[in-house]
Design a protein around this motif. Sequence first.
Motif, PDB file in Angstrom:
ATOM      1  N   ARG A   1       0.788  -1.229   0.000  1.00 49.78           N
ATOM      2  CA  ARG A   1       0.000   0.000   0.000  1.00 49.78           C
ATOM      3  C   ARG A   1       0.821   1.281   0.000  1.00 49.78           C
ATOM      4  O   ARG A   1       0.257   2.368  -0.170  1.00 49.78           O
ATOM      5  CB  ARG A   1      -0.944   0.025   1.194  1.00 49.78           C
ATOM      6  CG  ARG A   1      -0.270   0.303   2.537  1.00 49.78           C
ATOM      7  CD  ARG A   1      -1.272   0.349   3.662  1.00 49.78           C
ATOM      8  NE  ARG A   1      -0.655   0.769   4.926  1.00 49.78           N
ATOM      9  CZ  ARG A   1      -1.256   0.649   6.109  1.00 49.78           C
ATOM     10  NH1 ARG A   1      -2.465   0.118   6.181  1.00 49.78           N
ATOM     11  NH2 ARG A   1      -0.646   1.062   7.197  1.00 49.78           N
ATOM     12  N   TYR A   2       2.147   1.192   0.163  1.00 51.14           N
ATOM     13  CA  TYR A   2       2.930   2.426   0.308  1.00 51.14           C
ATOM     14  C   TYR A   2       4.349   2.206  -0.181  1.00 51.14           C
ATOM     15  O   TYR A   2       4.969   1.167   0.063  1.00 51.14           O
ATOM     16  CB  TYR A   2       2.965   2.833   1.785  1.00 51.14           C
ATOM     17  CG  TYR A   2       3.817   4.051   2.087  1.00 51.14           C
ATOM     18  CD1 TYR A   2       3.350   5.335   1.830  1.00 51.14           C
ATOM     19  CD2 TYR A   2       5.082   3.910   2.654  1.00 51.14           C
ATOM     20  CE1 TYR A   2       4.125   6.450   2.122  1.00 51.14           C
ATOM     21  CE2 TYR A   2       5.865   5.017   2.952  1.00 51.14           C
ATOM     22  CZ  TYR A   2       5.375   6.292   2.682  1.00 51.14           C
ATOM     23  OH  TYR A   2       6.149   7.392   2.973  1.00 51.14           O
TER      24      TYR A   2
ATOM     25  N   GLU B   1       0.659   3.051 -10.513  1.00 52.17           N
ATOM     26  CA  GLU B   1       0.314   4.305  -9.864  1.00 52.17           C
ATOM     27  C   GLU B   1       1.641   4.926  -9.436  1.00 52.17           C
ATOM     28  O   GLU B   1       2.278   4.430  -8.503  1.00 52.17           O
ATOM     29  CB  GLU B   1      -0.603   4.048  -8.664  1.00 52.17           C
ATOM     30  CG  GLU B   1      -1.850   3.241  -9.010  1.00 52.17           C
ATOM     31  CD  GLU B   1      -1.646   1.743  -9.073  1.00 52.17           C
ATOM     32  OE1 GLU B   1      -2.064   1.106 -10.083  1.00 52.17           O
ATOM     33  OE2 GLU B   1      -1.045   1.190  -8.134  1.00 52.17           O
TER      34      GLU B   1
ATOM     35  N   VAL C   1       3.745   7.216  -2.835  1.00 53.35           N
ATOM     36  CA  VAL C   1       2.467   6.717  -3.337  1.00 53.35           C
ATOM     37  C   VAL C   1       1.862   5.879  -2.230  1.00 53.35           C
ATOM     38  O   VAL C   1       2.501   4.941  -1.732  1.00 53.35           O
ATOM     39  CB  VAL C   1       2.646   5.885  -4.618  1.00 53.35           C
ATOM     40  CG1 VAL C   1       1.291   5.340  -5.089  1.00 53.35           C
ATOM     41  CG2 VAL C   1       3.303   6.716  -5.720  1.00 53.35           C
TER      42      VAL C   1
ATOM     43  N   LEU D   1      -1.779   3.968  -0.857  1.00 52.88           N
ATOM     44  CA  LEU D   1      -3.152   3.525  -1.029  1.00 52.88           C
ATOM     45  C   LEU D   1      -3.887   3.731   0.292  1.00 52.88           C
ATOM     46  O   LEU D   1      -3.628   3.041   1.278  1.00 52.88           O
ATOM     47  CB  LEU D   1      -3.202   2.054  -1.441  1.00 52.88           C
ATOM     48  CG  LEU D   1      -4.605   1.438  -1.554  1.00 52.88           C
ATOM     49  CD1 LEU D   1      -5.451   2.188  -2.579  1.00 52.88           C
ATOM     50  CD2 LEU D   1      -4.511  -0.043  -1.908  1.00 52.88           C
TER      51      LEU D   1
ATOM     52  N   TYR E   1      -5.668   6.340  -4.187  1.00 48.35           N
ATOM     53  CA  TYR E   1      -4.211   6.433  -4.203  1.00 48.35           C
ATOM     54  C   TYR E   1      -3.816   7.890  -4.006  1.00 48.35           C
ATOM     55  O   TYR E   1      -4.241   8.761  -4.763  1.00 48.35           O
ATOM     56  CB  TYR E   1      -3.655   5.921  -5.537  1.00 48.35           C
ATOM     57  CG  TYR E   1      -3.830   4.436  -5.716  1.00 48.35           C
ATOM     58  CD1 TYR E   1      -2.877   3.533  -5.263  1.00 48.35           C
ATOM     59  CD2 TYR E   1      -4.982   3.934  -6.320  1.00 48.35           C
ATOM     60  CE1 TYR E   1      -3.051   2.170  -5.417  1.00 48.35           C
ATOM     61  CE2 TYR E   1      -5.165   2.576  -6.480  1.00 48.35           C
ATOM     62  CZ  TYR E   1      -4.200   1.696  -6.029  1.00 48.35           C
ATOM     63  OH  TYR E   1      -4.385   0.339  -6.172  1.00 48.35           O
TER      64      TYR E   1
ATOM     65  N   SER F   1      -5.313  12.797  -5.119  1.00 50.81           N
ATOM     66  CA  SER F   1      -5.962  11.566  -4.670  1.00 50.81           C
ATOM     67  C   SER F   1      -6.781  11.029  -5.828  1.00 50.81           C
ATOM     68  O   SER F   1      -7.597  11.763  -6.402  1.00 50.81           O
ATOM     69  CB  SER F   1      -6.860  11.849  -3.461  1.00 50.81           C
ATOM     70  OG  SER F   1      -7.515  10.679  -3.031  1.00 50.81           O
TER      71      SER F   1
ATOM     72  N   CYS G   1      -8.444   3.886  -8.819  1.00 51.09           N
ATOM     73  CA  CYS G   1      -7.950   3.032  -9.904  1.00 51.09           C
ATOM     74  C   CYS G   1      -8.723   3.375 -11.166  1.00 51.09           C
ATOM     75  O   CYS G   1      -9.945   3.556 -11.131  1.00 51.09           O
ATOM     76  CB  CYS G   1      -8.154   1.565  -9.531  1.00 51.09           C
ATOM     77  SG  CYS G   1      -7.379   0.398 -10.679  1.00 51.09           S
TER      78      CYS G   1
ATOM     79  N   CYS H   1      -6.323  -2.583 -10.193  1.00 47.63           N
ATOM     80  CA  CYS H   1      -5.069  -2.257  -9.510  1.00 47.63           C
ATOM     81  C   CYS H   1      -4.815  -3.331  -8.463  1.00 47.63           C
ATOM     82  O   CYS H   1      -5.530  -3.416  -7.457  1.00 47.63           O
ATOM     83  CB  CYS H   1      -5.156  -0.875  -8.871  1.00 47.63           C
ATOM     84  SG  CYS H   1      -5.378   0.469 -10.066  1.00 47.63           S
TER      85      CYS H   1
ATOM     86  N   ASP I   1      -2.010  -3.885  -6.597  1.00 41.56           N
ATOM     87  CA  ASP I   1      -1.136  -3.533  -5.477  1.00 41.56           C
ATOM     88  C   ASP I   1      -0.154  -4.668  -5.205  1.00 41.56           C
ATOM     89  O   ASP I   1       0.117  -5.018  -4.066  1.00 41.56           O
ATOM     90  CB  ASP I   1      -1.959  -3.218  -4.217  1.00 41.56           C
ATOM     91  CG  ASP I   1      -3.109  -2.268  -4.503  1.00 41.56           C
ATOM     92  OD1 ASP I   1      -2.877  -1.270  -5.199  1.00 41.56           O
ATOM     93  OD2 ASP I   1      -4.239  -2.538  -4.052  1.00 41.56           O
TER      94      ASP I   1
END
Length: 281
Positions: A80-81, A121, A164, A166, A171, A187, A190, A196, A198
């Motif tokens: 997520r990051y 992303e 980036v 989530l 995102y 922000s 998808c 997406c 991830d």
Amino acid sequence: MRKVLTIAAAAAALLTASGPALAATGATAGQQPGLMVSGLRLAQVTLPRTHLPHLTPHSVVTSSNWSGYAAVAKKGVRLRYVAAHFTIPSVNCTKSKLGSQNVAYASNWVGLDGFNSGTVEQAGVDSFCDQTRTAQYDAWYEMYPLGPVVFSGVNPGDAISVSVYLNGSKYNLALTDLTTGGKFATSASCPKNSTCRDSSAEVITEDPGDAEPVIDLADFGQVNFTGIAVTSANGTRGTLTGNKLWTSSEIVMKNSGGRVMAQPSSLEGGQAFNVSWRASQ
């Protein structure tokens, strides 16, 4: 693909989301819902889109257009990051060979997805050479398969921070020029009709678009990435070094003949590495 003036393409690429707008320089951020800009200018240009390499996870892999490192999620895991810092390298347009469309690019970015999926992303900085042999530099974000949204106001030597994240179903993509204080944040969901996954997190130097021999890799010398962080959807924090939730892949950019175009260094503590230019094509 030549860099061309087109406000319609840039506007169409913007995704909408709720959130306040900061004062913008050269563009009114309040006219772009979900986009916050300060000290940069929303540019009326297009850049080449990324080109996804569809790689298979191994400790070292080759790509025709990517060089760097990826954390690749194991089965059932989502990331997520991802975040990193880098200094914009000065490209040498005099020595850069131009591709068949008379352009050369070097793109440095941070992102989720793209390694072995159909979306990415991402946010970063492009350096660009054309027949004028005058280097140009632009910041951008991209929710592929949508095109990049581009900002002017960055320069070689500027220290850049990119992340980036989530956050629920959105995102959050952010870039800050630590040298000038310029920044953007947006922000976005998808893209429509896309999935997406991830499934990966990357820190990459790219020859974007159709890559060589259409768009050659500009001579960027060397770029240094530091402060790299990766987090899984369950909150496990780490770096680009593999662990129980993700593996690590070094990506070496090579042309169709096997010649190295861009070579990453070893990964220092999972948090830092550099990429060195070797050839335009």
